[in-house]
Design an enzyme around this catalytic site. Structure first.
Site, PDB file in Angstrom:
ATOM      1  N   SER A 100      43.912  31.144   2.657  1.00  0.00           N
ATOM      2  CA  SER A 100      44.000  30.640   4.312  1.00  0.00           C
ATOM      3  C   SER A 100      42.473  30.786   4.985  1.00  0.00           C
ATOM      4  O   SER A 100      41.467  31.565   4.278  1.00  0.00           O
ATOM      5  CB  SER A 100      45.094  32.761   4.758  1.00  0.00           C
ATOM      6  OG  SER A 100      44.330  32.712   5.766  1.00  0.00           O
ATOM      7  N   GLN A 159      44.742  26.615   3.833  1.00  0.00           N
ATOM      8  CA  GLN A 159      45.345  26.701   5.009  1.00  0.00           C
ATOM      9  C   GLN A 159      44.649  26.712   5.853  1.00  0.00           C
ATOM     10  O   GLN A 159      43.321  27.369   5.664  1.00  0.00           O
ATOM     11  CB  GLN A 159      46.499  27.382   4.953  1.00  0.00           C
ATOM     12  CG  GLN A 159      47.220  27.785   6.159  1.00  0.00           C
ATOM     13  CD  GLN A 159      46.726  28.323   6.866  1.00  0.00           C
ATOM     14  OE1 GLN A 159      45.935  29.438   6.786  1.00  0.00           O
ATOM     15  NE2 GLN A 159      46.905  28.772   8.697  1.00  0.00           N
ATOM     16  N   ARG A 173      53.848  42.551  15.378  1.00  0.00           N
ATOM     17  CA  ARG A 173      53.985  43.200  14.320  1.00  0.00           C
ATOM     18  C   ARG A 173      53.793  44.331  14.502  1.00  0.00           C
ATOM     19  O   ARG A 173      52.590  45.322  14.399  1.00  0.00           O
ATOM     20  CB  ARG A 173      52.738  42.012  12.836  1.00  0.00           C
ATOM     21  CG  ARG A 173      53.427  41.140  12.803  1.00  0.00           C
ATOM     22  CD  ARG A 173      52.097  40.008  11.481  1.00  0.00           C
ATOM     23  NE  ARG A 173      52.480  39.324  12.218  1.00  0.00           N
ATOM     24  CZ  ARG A 173      51.340  38.244  12.724  1.00  0.00           C
ATOM     25  NH1 ARG A 173      50.271  37.953  11.635  1.00  0.00           N
ATOM     26  NH2 ARG A 173      51.690  36.413  11.795  1.00  0.00           N
ATOM     27  N   HIS A 188      57.400  31.637   9.072  1.00  0.00           N
ATOM     28  CA  HIS A 188      56.030  32.892   8.535  1.00  0.00           C
ATOM     29  C   HIS A 188      55.774  33.934   7.779  1.00  0.00           C
ATOM     30  O   HIS A 188      56.206  34.974   8.350  1.00  0.00           O
ATOM     31  CB  HIS A 188      55.452  32.835   9.983  1.00  0.00           C
ATOM     32  CG  HIS A 188      53.876  32.894   9.655  1.00  0.00           C
ATOM     33  ND1 HIS A 188      52.529  31.821  10.105  1.00  0.00           N
ATOM     34  CD2 HIS A 188      53.168  34.193   9.429  1.00  0.00           C
ATOM     35  CE1 HIS A 188      51.378  32.856  10.384  1.00  0.00           C
ATOM     36  NE2 HIS A 188      51.665  33.327   9.582  1.00  0.00           N
TER      37      HIS A 188
END
Length: 408
Positions: A119, A140, A177, A290
Site C-alpha cells: 500500500s 498499490q 469508519r 474496499h
C-alpha cells in the site's frame, strides 16, 4: 516473543482456520488497532455481505474421476506465474499490526510463491520491503500530494523492481469508519496524547503490542509519500489529502507514461466501470468494494464479478477481493471467472496475531483448503475451474454472456 515462539502459537491444531487467527489477533492487539482491520464503513452492511454472499454459491462435485497425484494451484496473472491463485492485498498501516509488518508479509508471500501488494499508505519504505522479499511485488497507488508526488513514488517502486501498479479508484474521500472514531484510531495516528488519554486502557491491557509498537518507533509518517517541504506525509493528514485528490480515467494517461509495466484498476463495481477502465488503458481490473470500508450498501463483490467478467469480454484480466475466509471461497471466485483473488483481512489477522509466522499460517490454511476442495470437487487444477462446478443465483448473470446459467 521470539519468531519461533510466534510460529508455535499459530501451529496446527491450535489454529485450524482464519477465524482462529482473527481470535488470536483480537487477543494481542489493542481494540482500536484490531477494529481498524476488522471494521468497515457505517453500519458495515457491505462488510458482512461480502462474506455472507459466498454461501449463495454451492459446489457441484464430479465423482469417479481419476485422482491426480497433486493439485495444481498455479495461476498466471499479467504474465507472472504464481504458485497460488491468490495474492496478498494492500493494507495500509500494516506496521501498526506488527513491527515492519509490510516487510514480514512480503517475505511470507515470497516463501509461499505468491505476490504481495504494498500500500502507498504503508509504514515501511518501498526499498526495505524489497530487501525482505525476493518474489513478485506490486505497488498499490493513491495520489495524495498530486501527480508529482505519485510519480516519485512510482519511480522508487520501479527502481526496486516492483512489477505492477494497482491504482485504487474508489477512494475520493475516506469512508465513515465509525469504529475508528469511537475507539481512538485518529488520535493514535496523529500522536495526539491528550486525545488518546480516554483510550489509554487499551494499551495497558496489551503490553506486548505496546512494547513492540514503541520499539518500532511508534511510526506515524508514511515513508512512501514524500510531500515537498514536509517530507514523509504525516499519517494524520491522510483524510485531508484524499479529499484533495480524485483519480479520473484521464489520469491513467500520465500513469501509463510514468509506469512502463502492467496497470490494474482496483475498485471496479460495475460492468460500465470495467469497460471504462479497459478503455483508459488498464490491463486488469479488481472487482472490489474496499472490503466494505468505503461505500456502505455497495454490492458484495462476488455477485458483481460475473457482470464485470462479461463486460470486459476477455480484453483484460479480472481479479476480485472481499470476504474471502476459506479456500473454497477462492475456488468459487475462480469458477465465476476471476483470474485470481486478493486476500486482505485473512492474512492481516495472521500478521496481528503472530507477525510473519501468522501470515505464513494464513497462507497455508488457504492453500490446504484449496487442495482439499479441488480433490473433493474432482478437479486436478485451478485452470479447469469453470461454472460447471458451481450453482449460483441466476440473476447474477443477467445481461452477461451465458445468462441463464443459475440455480436449478
Amino acid at each position: 516473543m521470539s519468531e519461533r515462539s510466534l510460529a508455535r502459537s499459530v501451529e496446527f491444531p491450535r489454529v485450524l482456520n482464519i477465524a482462529d487467527l482473527r481470535r488470536l489477533a483480537r487477543k494481542r492487539l489493542p481494540r482500536l488497532v484490531f477494529d481498524y482491520v476488522d471494521g468497515g464503513a457505517e453500519e458495515e452492511v457491505t462488510l458482512r455481505e461480502n462474506t455472507r454472499i459466498f454461501h449463495d454459491v454451492t459446489l457441484r462435485p464430479k465423482q469417479c474421476v481419476p485422482k491426480a497425484p497433486t493439485s495444481d494451484l498455479r495461476a498466471t496473472v499479467l504474465g507472472q506465474t504464481f504458485d497460488l491463485p491468490f495474492l496478498l492485498a494492500p493494507i495500509g498501516f500494516s506496521r501498526m499490526l506488527y513491527p515492519k509488518g509490510e516487510a514480514h508479509a512480503a517475505r511470507a508471500a515470497t516463501h509461499a510463491g505468491t505476490g504481495y501488494i504494498l500500500s502507498t499508505f504503508s509504514g515501511t519504505p518501498i526499498e526495505e520491503v524489497r530487501a525482505f522479499a525476493s518474489g513478485p511485488l506490486w505497488l498499490q497507488l493513491y495520489s495524495p500530494g498530486g501527480r508529482a508526488v505519485a510519480e516519485a513514488t512510482m519511480a522508487r517502486a520501479r527502481a526496486a523492481n516492483y512489477s505492477t501498479l494497482v491504482v485504487t479508484i474508489d477512494t475520493p474521500v475516506s469512508g465513515m469508519r465509525e469504529r475508528d472514531y469511537r475507539h481512538g484510531m485518529r488520535p493514535l495516528l496523529a500522536g495526539d496524547i491528550l486525545g488518546s488519554l480516554p483510550h489509554v486502557w487499551q494499551f495497558v491491557v496489551r503490553p506486548g503490542w505496546t512494547i513492540d509498537f514503541l520499539r518500532d518507533g511508534a511510526p506515524r509518517r508514511l515513508p512512501n509519500v514524500q510531500i515537498p517541504g514536509i517530507g514523509p506525509m504525516p499519517s494524520a493528514d491522510i483524510g485531508a489529502m484524499l479529499d484533495q485528490t480524485n483519480v479520473t480515467w484521464e489520469d491513467f494517461k500520465w500513469m501509463r507514461d510514468a509506469w512502463k509495466g502492467p496497470i490494474i484498476a482496483k475498485g471496479v463495481h460495475t460492468g460500465e466501470a470495467a469497460r471504462q477502465a479497459v478503455d483508459a488503458g488498464a490491463d486488469a481490473v479488481v472487482v472490489s468494494n474496499h472490503g466494505g470500508r468505503q461505500l456502505d450498501g455497495a454490492r458484495a463483490t462476488l455477485c458483481a464479478l460475473p457482470e464485470v467478467v462479461a463486460a470486459v469480454g476477455g480484453r483484460a484480466e479480472v481479479l476480485v477481493d472481499g470476504g474471502i475466509r476459506r479456500g473454497s471461497d477462492i475456488v468459487k471466485a475462480l469458477c465465476l471467472g476471476a483470474r485470481a483473488v486478493l486476500v486482505g483481512r485473512a492474512y492481516a489477522w495472521g500478521l496481528g496475531a503472530a507477525g510473519g509466522p501468522g501470515v505464513a499460517r494464513a497462507i497455508e490454511i488457504l492453500r490446504a483448503d484449496m487442495v482439499r476442495t479441488l480433490r473433493l470437487l474432482g478437479s486436478a487444477s485451478v485452470s479447469e475451474l469453470d461454472r460447471s462446478y458451481i450453482d449460483a443465483p441466476a440473476d447474477w448473470f443477467s445481461g452477461a454472456s451465458g445468462a441463464g446459467v443459475g440455480r436449478i
